[in-house]
Design an enzyme around this catalytic site. Structure first.
Site, PDB file in Angstrom:
ATOM      1  N   LYS A  63       3.332   0.192  -9.409  1.00 52.63           N
ATOM      2  CA  LYS A  63       4.168  -0.835  -8.776  1.00 52.63           C
ATOM      3  C   LYS A  63       3.594  -2.247  -8.963  1.00 52.63           C
ATOM      4  O   LYS A  63       4.329  -3.209  -8.964  1.00 52.63           O
ATOM      5  CB  LYS A  63       4.358  -0.541  -7.283  1.00 52.63           C
ATOM      6  N   HIS A 191      -3.728   3.740   3.287  1.00 52.71           N
ATOM      7  CA  HIS A 191      -3.847   2.474   2.548  1.00 52.71           C
ATOM      8  C   HIS A 191      -4.270   1.410   3.547  1.00 52.71           C
ATOM      9  O   HIS A 191      -3.577   1.177   4.538  1.00 52.71           O
ATOM     10  CB  HIS A 191      -2.509   2.104   1.883  1.00 52.71           C
ATOM     11  N   GLU A 267      -5.997   4.485  -5.454  1.00 53.34           N
ATOM     12  CA  GLU A 267      -4.745   4.008  -6.077  1.00 53.34           C
ATOM     13  C   GLU A 267      -4.742   2.487  -6.207  1.00 53.34           C
ATOM     14  O   GLU A 267      -3.944   1.806  -5.566  1.00 53.34           O
ATOM     15  CB  GLU A 267      -3.548   4.390  -5.186  1.00 53.34           C
TER      16      GLU A 267
HETATM   17  C1  LIG Z   1       0.968   3.629  -1.547  1.00 52.74           C
HETATM   18  C2  LIG Z   1       0.348   2.505  -2.271  1.00 52.74           C
HETATM   19  N1  LIG Z   1      -0.703   2.779  -3.085  1.00 52.74           N
HETATM   20  C3  LIG Z   1      -1.313   1.798  -3.784  1.00 52.74           C
HETATM   21  C4  LIG Z   1      -0.874   0.488  -3.704  1.00 52.74           C
HETATM   22  C5  LIG Z   1      -1.582  -0.560  -4.504  1.00 52.74           C
HETATM   23  O1  LIG Z   1      -2.248  -1.416  -3.661  1.00 52.74           O
HETATM   24  P1  LIG Z   1      -3.165  -2.597  -4.218  1.00 52.74           P
HETATM   25  O2  LIG Z   1      -2.385  -3.324  -5.243  1.00 52.74           O
HETATM   26  O3  LIG Z   1      -3.493  -3.385  -3.028  1.00 52.74           O
HETATM   27  O4  LIG Z   1      -4.376  -1.951  -4.817  1.00 52.74           O
HETATM   28  C6  LIG Z   1       0.209   0.162  -2.859  1.00 52.74           C
HETATM   29  C7  LIG Z   1       0.685  -1.215  -2.742  1.00 52.74           C
HETATM   30  O5  LIG Z   1       1.691  -1.536  -2.175  1.00 52.74           O
HETATM   31  C8  LIG Z   1       0.842   1.196  -2.135  1.00 52.74           C
HETATM   32  O6  LIG Z   1       1.882   0.952  -1.330  1.00 52.74           O
END
Ligand SMILES: Cc1ncc(COP(=O)(O)O)c(C=O)c1O
Length: 385
Positions: A63, A191, A267
């Site tokens: 994402k 998270h 993640e």
């Molecule tokens: C479920 C989940 N995992 C991982 C991420 C990635 O987070 P970050 O970009 O802060 O590492 C997000 C970000 O919205 C998330 O919602």
């Protein structure tokens, strides 16, 4: 509003290791707005994170930036992926990644999304509520569950426990339901929030996970996976703890609270892709309104700067101009008055045609850009330097 750092003599540090001569050539020959996406930086961040938290396997959160060059690079490095949709899954399988090594981390899935993921071979899905668990009935053991619990708010720029995460008090009933429905139990996830600046958020959540693993075991559910999410910060306008400091705190907590037989995964999104992209824009217009200079550039809030809104982010600005600075407004190219990127920033006087550089725009920027006013979004140019 917080003042923005504007560097009028960009150094290597500001440009984050970008090869300045190749960068200069590309700026000469390419129409703005465009983003340079460095795949070597993606590789570097992945390997630095792996060294910093050696007990975790890295699942990139697509994402943050779903550019195919990132997915391809990570696949070559034996990286894994965290996805939110069937479209992201398709990008991974088309790069040669395996669906059964993907985590579907969206706690709410439409039936179509869920069916497509299961049919493609995804076996691990995140859930945080009883209604979502009922959807597993139709997959008869082919879809396993990671239970997401809420972490305490604070310490991060973007709170991700507001919309998702089961309350501690709801977890016993959820675990009972998983056992009674005979859904394959994979484990727990959390998270701490994105751009997390406080290591104790990870260590507290890992301690909680240790207790939850015991709670599950009392019900005959054995935890295979603990997913510690993302949230690892990068430097925008202010300093952040480095990944080695965060990693050391996480490793200590994992060794203290989590049985070595549990597979630990993370993640990261922002940490992997954020520093890998640099945006280059041009000044396309100027005006004086109420005595203040306005500069209009060819990318804005409806484009790459969408992260100003959705990601609560302030990006550093670099310019080669080196004259006296004055307060100015920086606005995007659309006809919407809302499209103002910075209302109050210190800028050297600029001319139409001048270039501005924004490093660190690889996460939560292009992915949320729109084509409002038919202006399109900044072209992304992947490079291997
Ligand atoms: C479920 C989940 N995992 C991982 C991420 C990635 O987070 P970050 O970009 O802060 O590492 C997000 C970000 O919205 C998330 O919602």
């Amino acid at each position: 509003m917080k003042a923005i750092n504007i560097h009028n003599r960009p150094t290597d540090r500001h440009l984050r290791g970008l090869d300045q001569s190749r960068f200069g050539d590309l700026c000469q020959e390419t129409a703005t707005p465009f983003m340079i996406l460095r795949t070597e930086k993606i590789r570097g961040q992945l390997n630095r994170l792996r060294r910093a938290i050696p007990r975790t396997e890295v699942f990139y959160a697509v994402k943050a930036n779903n550019h195919q060059a990132i997915i391809q690079t990570l696949t070559e490095e034996n990286g894994r992926f965290d996805i939110s949709s069937a479209a992201e899954l398709k990008q991974i399988t088309s790069a040669g990644g395996r669906a059964d090594q993907v985590i579907h981390s969206n706690p709410i899935k439409s039936r179509l999304e869920f069916d497509t993921a299961v049919e493609t071979g995804v076996t691990t899905f995140v859930v945080d509520n009883p209604d979502e668990l009922e959807k597993f009935t139709r997959y008869e053991g082919r879809a396993g569950v990671l239970l997401r619990f809420k972490t305490k708010a604070g310490g991060s720029v973007v709170d991700l426990s507001y919309k998702f995460g089961a309350e501690r008090s709801d977890l016993p009933a959820l675990l009972d339901r998983i056992r009674d429905m005979k859904i394959p139990f994979r484990g727990f996830c959390f998270h701490v929030g994105s751009q997390c600046l406080d290591c104790s958020k990870y260590t507290a959540a890992i301690a909680d996970a240790g207790q939850l693993i015991a709670l599950a075991e009392e019900r005959g559910l054995i935890t295979e996976i603990l997913d510690i999410g993302g949230g690892f910060p990068i430097e925008y306008t202010d300093g952040v703890p480095d990944i080695e400091t965060i990693g050391a705190a996480i490793m200590t907590a994992l060794n203290q609270y989590i049985d070595p037989r549990v597979r630990v995964v993370c993640e990261p999104g922002r940490y992997i892709s954020g520093e890998a992209a640099t945006l280059i824009v041009s000044v396309i217009g100027k005006a004086v309104r109420d005595g203040r200079k306005w500069y209009y550039i060819d990318d804005g809030l409806y484009g790459s700067f969408s992260g100003r809104l959705f990601d609560q982010c302030s990006y550093q600005i670099l310019t080669n101009r080196n004259t006296k600075w004055e307060k100015a407004v920086l606005a995007g190219p659309t006809c919407d008055s809302f499209d103002v990127i910075y209302r109050d920033c210190l800028m050297p006087p600029l001319d139409i045609g001048d270039i501005l550089i924004f490093p660190t725009m690889g996460a939560y920027c292009s992915v949320s850009a729109t084509e409002f006013n038919g202006l399109g979004s900044a072209r992304v140019i992947p490079v291997d330097w």
